[in-house]
Design an enzyme around this catalytic site. Sequence first.
Site, PDB file in Angstrom:
ATOM      1  N   PHE A 146       0.858  -1.179   0.000  1.00  7.55           N
ATOM      2  CA  PHE A 146       0.000   0.000   0.000  1.00  7.55           C
ATOM      3  C   PHE A 146       0.894   1.229   0.000  1.00  7.55           C
ATOM      4  O   PHE A 146       1.696   1.427   0.907  1.00  7.55           O
ATOM      5  CB  PHE A 146      -0.926   0.045   1.215  1.00  7.55           C
ATOM      6  CG  PHE A 146      -1.822   1.271   1.209  1.00  7.55           C
ATOM      7  CD1 PHE A 146      -2.966   1.292   0.423  1.00  7.55           C
ATOM      8  CD2 PHE A 146      -1.503   2.389   1.946  1.00  7.55           C
ATOM      9  CE1 PHE A 146      -3.780   2.415   0.382  1.00  7.55           C
ATOM     10  CE2 PHE A 146      -2.305   3.522   1.915  1.00  7.55           C
ATOM     11  CZ  PHE A 146      -3.450   3.537   1.124  1.00  7.55           C
ATOM     12  N   ASP A 247       9.608   2.436   1.996  1.00  4.40           N
ATOM     13  CA  ASP A 247       8.408   3.143   2.443  1.00  4.40           C
ATOM     14  C   ASP A 247       8.257   2.884   3.938  1.00  4.40           C
ATOM     15  O   ASP A 247       7.799   1.833   4.361  1.00  4.40           O
ATOM     16  CB  ASP A 247       7.186   2.646   1.670  1.00  4.40           C
ATOM     17  CG  ASP A 247       5.915   3.413   2.014  1.00  4.40           C
ATOM     18  OD1 ASP A 247       5.840   3.971   3.134  1.00  4.40           O
ATOM     19  OD2 ASP A 247       4.984   3.430   1.191  1.00  4.40           O
ATOM     20  N   LYS A 276       2.821   9.626   8.856  1.00  5.73           N
ATOM     21  CA  LYS A 276       2.102   9.085  10.002  1.00  5.73           C
ATOM     22  C   LYS A 276       2.638   9.603  11.337  1.00  5.73           C
ATOM     23  O   LYS A 276       2.400  10.754  11.683  1.00  5.73           O
ATOM     24  CB  LYS A 276       2.052   7.566   9.931  1.00  5.73           C
ATOM     25  CG  LYS A 276       1.132   7.064   8.787  1.00  5.73           C
ATOM     26  CD  LYS A 276       0.847   5.596   8.884  1.00  5.73           C
ATOM     27  CE  LYS A 276      -0.052   5.091   7.747  1.00  5.73           C
ATOM     28  NZ  LYS A 276      -1.444   5.536   7.856  1.00  5.73           N
TER      29      LYS A 276
END
Length: 429
Positions: A146, A247, A276
Amino acid sequence: MSHLSTAASSSADINARRIAAMPRGVGVGFPLIYAERARNAELWDVDGRRYIDFGSGIAVLNTGHSHPRIVDAMRAQMDRFVHTAYQVVPYESAVYLAERLNQLAPGGHAKKTVFFTTGAEAVENAVKIARAATGRPGVISLTGAFHGRTFMGMALTGKVAPYKIGFGPFPGNTFHVPAPIELHGVTVDDSLRALSHLFKSDIAPEQVAAIILEPVQGEGGFYVMPDAFMRALREICDRHGILLIADEIQTGFGRTGKMFAMEHYDVLPDLMTMAKSLAGGAPLSAVCGRAEIMDAPAAGGLGGTYAANALSVASAHAVLDVLEDEQLCERAQVLGGRLEARLESLRATVPQISDVRGLGAMVAVEFSKTDGTPDPEFTKQVQERARDAGLLLLTCGVHANVVRFLFPLTIQDEVLEEGLDILAGALKA
């Protein structure tokens, strides 16, 4: 009527208004829980119900809800200024944050960092930087990955439902190879053979700018990438002049027991994406990488109106201070160990548990039927039972048969144990 809440507004009332006012495309995990306030690992809704939060806003709150030091830092910045647009009138706090991240990111080589707003923006810009640095178009990612909801993010994401349905066509020159997940019959050698086949059948390695992967797949199911796979990718990238992008959007800032998950490996990425938990709930993302690669785009080629937002930058400095002062990387290892031990102890009485895995406090439990096939129905039941008992859990995985644990690293011991007791009851019900 207050724009925050009203005494007359119940979660059910607000949900009816949401359905009428907002599109169905914005999925809501808990549509009958509307937050009123939250502190550390606890959340209270507008109906006065208390929940233990094991989701942390999807890995955003490693430092917990409303950490006092983060709140104070943002308030202090608000007293100075909220926004100038860093690309118009810059400020030292953003420069200092880049310096701190350059120092914290793995590797002793010279690095530079650029800021954006969301994780998807970080991924988009990492691809831009990689293409500018190499002069090549191709980007390879893994199945189950993702990487965001923008068009490039969706192209790189290796999961169709719900992220890609109805939104194609996607940008070209993006390719997928199977992620090495031995639990599902895909070995490291299988993945590497698929990559070799891709180079022969779809795109020459000399046309590939970057390979991007999550050290621990987030939405894909919390599968940890094997050491041998990471070493092999590094060697392949070096041989063909391809950049390796890690990532770290979900894995970063202490979640795996180290500041970044790539520190668990003996290879270094060329570029890293961050977001995040970087800013404790404020929107901020970054790309950090080798200085010479980061300087490849022309002046003006990178940026954004809210990139390096002053409030978010202030929050991020406080996050880094809290991570260090409260030793949250070390605490992540302790918390993850407690969780894994509890899950392993439940295997004997919960036959649906097919795997327990993770790094640090990035832990998942996978559920399967007696024939070994994924069991998303049981997974959903566990989530609903836990919710009804006051515990918020997030699911993930290509088959939606995994519960992922993302409680704040600042969670109090007694609240963690209370949550684990609720989890045990939901699993055994």
